[in-house]
Motif scaffolding. Structure first.
Motif, PDB file in Angstrom:
ATOM      1  N   GLU A 127      -8.729   0.114  10.607  1.00 22.32           N
ATOM      2  CA  GLU A 127      -7.880  -0.092   9.263  1.00 22.32           C
ATOM      3  C   GLU A 127      -6.962  -1.031   9.393  1.00 22.32           C
ATOM      4  O   GLU A 127      -6.260  -1.560  10.154  1.00 22.32           O
TER       5      GLU A 127
ATOM      6  N   GLU B  15      -4.081  -1.856  11.904  1.00 25.75           N
ATOM      7  CA  GLU B  15      -2.917  -1.073  11.904  1.00 25.75           C
ATOM      8  C   GLU B  15      -3.239   0.297  12.605  1.00 25.75           C
ATOM      9  O   GLU B  15      -2.681   1.111  12.975  1.00 25.75           O
TER      10      GLU B  15
ATOM     11  N   THR C 141      -5.423  -6.476  -3.279  1.00 21.28           N
ATOM     12  CA  THR C 141      -4.716  -5.285  -2.821  1.00 21.28           C
ATOM     13  C   THR C 141      -4.454  -5.236  -1.228  1.00 21.28           C
ATOM     14  O   THR C 141      -3.476  -4.601  -0.900  1.00 21.28           O
ATOM     15  N   GLY C 142      -5.092  -6.277  -0.521  1.00 23.57           N
ATOM     16  CA  GLY C 142      -4.620  -6.433   1.015  1.00 23.57           C
ATOM     17  C   GLY C 142      -5.004  -5.462   1.816  1.00 23.57           C
ATOM     18  O   GLY C 142      -4.805  -5.365   3.087  1.00 23.57           O
ATOM     19  N   GLU C 143      -5.926  -4.363   1.379  1.00 22.68           N
ATOM     20  CA  GLU C 143      -6.463  -3.217   2.129  1.00 22.68           C
ATOM     21  C   GLU C 143      -7.943  -3.305   2.463  1.00 22.68           C
ATOM     22  O   GLU C 143      -8.793  -3.777   1.407  1.00 22.68           O
ATOM     23  N   CYS C 144      -8.414  -3.115   3.560  1.00 21.85           N
ATOM     24  CA  CYS C 144      -9.431  -3.088   4.192  1.00 21.85           C
ATOM     25  C   CYS C 144      -9.716  -2.131   5.231  1.00 21.85           C
ATOM     26  O   CYS C 144      -8.701  -1.790   5.982  1.00 21.85           O
TER      27      CYS C 144
ATOM     28  N   THR D 198     -13.223  -2.118   0.825  1.00 19.05           N
ATOM     29  CA  THR D 198     -12.200  -2.742   0.388  1.00 19.05           C
ATOM     30  C   THR D 198     -12.024  -1.857  -0.971  1.00 19.05           C
ATOM     31  O   THR D 198     -12.892  -0.923  -1.290  1.00 19.05           O
TER      32      THR D 198
ATOM     33  N   SER E  92      -4.122   4.611   6.516  1.00 17.24           N
ATOM     34  CA  SER E  92      -2.738   3.722   6.194  1.00 17.24           C
ATOM     35  C   SER E  92      -3.395   2.864   4.793  1.00 17.24           C
ATOM     36  O   SER E  92      -2.334   2.107   4.317  1.00 17.24           O
ATOM     37  N   GLY E  93      -4.272   3.287   4.163  1.00 16.41           N
ATOM     38  CA  GLY E  93      -4.554   2.565   2.988  1.00 16.41           C
ATOM     39  C   GLY E  93      -5.694   3.378   1.963  1.00 16.41           C
ATOM     40  O   GLY E  93      -6.079   4.373   2.527  1.00 16.41           O
TER      41      GLY E  93
ATOM     42  N   VAL F  50      -6.213 -10.461   8.958  1.00 17.71           N
ATOM     43  CA  VAL F  50      -6.182  -9.186   8.970  1.00 17.71           C
ATOM     44  C   VAL F  50      -5.503  -8.398  10.113  1.00 17.71           C
ATOM     45  O   VAL F  50      -5.916  -8.679  11.285  1.00 17.71           O
TER      46      VAL F  50
ATOM     47  N   ARG G 216      -4.727  -4.600   7.097  1.00 13.25           N
ATOM     48  CA  ARG G 216      -3.844  -5.095   6.003  1.00 13.25           C
ATOM     49  C   ARG G 216      -3.663  -6.680   6.129  1.00 13.25           C
ATOM     50  O   ARG G 216      -3.519  -7.137   7.124  1.00 13.25           O
TER      51      ARG G 216
END
Length: 224
Positions: free
Chosen positions: A139, A171, A69-72, A30, A125-126, A168, A141
């Protein structure tokens, strides 16, 4: 003559502190709001289609990063990366280590990738990095999160402000050629893929297929 199994077998009633009967290990990468990466091993995870469900305590740096951030990226190690995974045990990305974690040996580590000897590579994507050594990188979100009720938690977790279930959406999927199914475009070969499994705090790997599966007669694309 059939044996009366109910008379021959008696189950013991027990009260285990955890119910981790065996799930795959994930190295979850993350980023914080300022872009600082973090890496954490976990095994409270399962998938529903293209959605991963993750469970973790809210005090962890990983949970904070996800909420911010919502990303991982869900990096799935094979048995070959077990040493790197084990090096990450008892480390936390938080400088203010919780008393409950400190009491069992946790310590702060700012560079998780370096400590584990793993190589970060950019995601598509992040900002959360992928891990080059892991055969599978997913990946993701964050699309939703839910707090578990305190009554559902083990007493040892009650010093945490909350325990979360994170939904999650996956993506983009990356896999090494070594685990792909020959002659196909989008499939992983389960005979080549050897995930690292955690069962009651110990590491295990998968053996050979034990029995043909009727589900395997359904084309995998049906699930799409």
């Amino acid at each position: 003559m059939k044996t009366n199994l109910s008379a021959a077998v008696t189950h013991d009633v027990i009260d285990p502190a955890i119910l981790n009967f065996g799930t795959p290990v994930v190295l979850l990468s993350t980023v914080a709001g300022d872009g600082t990466p973090n890496l954490a091993p976990m095994s409270s995870v399962f998938w529903l289609g293209k959605t991963a469900i993750l469970g973790m305590g809210g005090r962890s740096q990983t949970a904070r990063n996800l909420l911010a951030t919502g990303e991982c990226v869900l990096n799935l190690p094979s048995v070959d990366q077990v040493d790197a995974v084990d090096r990450l045990a008892l480390t936390t990305g938080r400088a203010d280590v919780a008393a409950s974690k400190r009491s069992v040996g946790y310590r702060h580590e700012s560079d998780k990738f370096g400590w584990a000897g793993l190589t970060p590579v950019p995601a598509v994507s992040g900002r959360a990095p992928r891990i080059a050594e892991c055969p599978v990188n997913l990946e993701g979100r964050l699309v939703a999160h839910h707090k578990l009720a305190p009554a559902d938690l083990a007493p040892a977790m009650l010093d945490d402000p909350a325990t979360y279930l994170f939904e999650v959406a996956i993506e983009r999927e990356h896999v090494l050629p070594s685990v792909r199914q020959p002659g196909t475009t989008n499939r992983v070969d389960p005979d080549r893929w050897r995930p690292l499994v955690m069962s009651f705090q110990k590491f295990y790997g998968l053996g050979a297929q034990v029995h043909p599966s009727r589900l395997a007669t359904i084309d995998e694309e049906w699930y799409r």
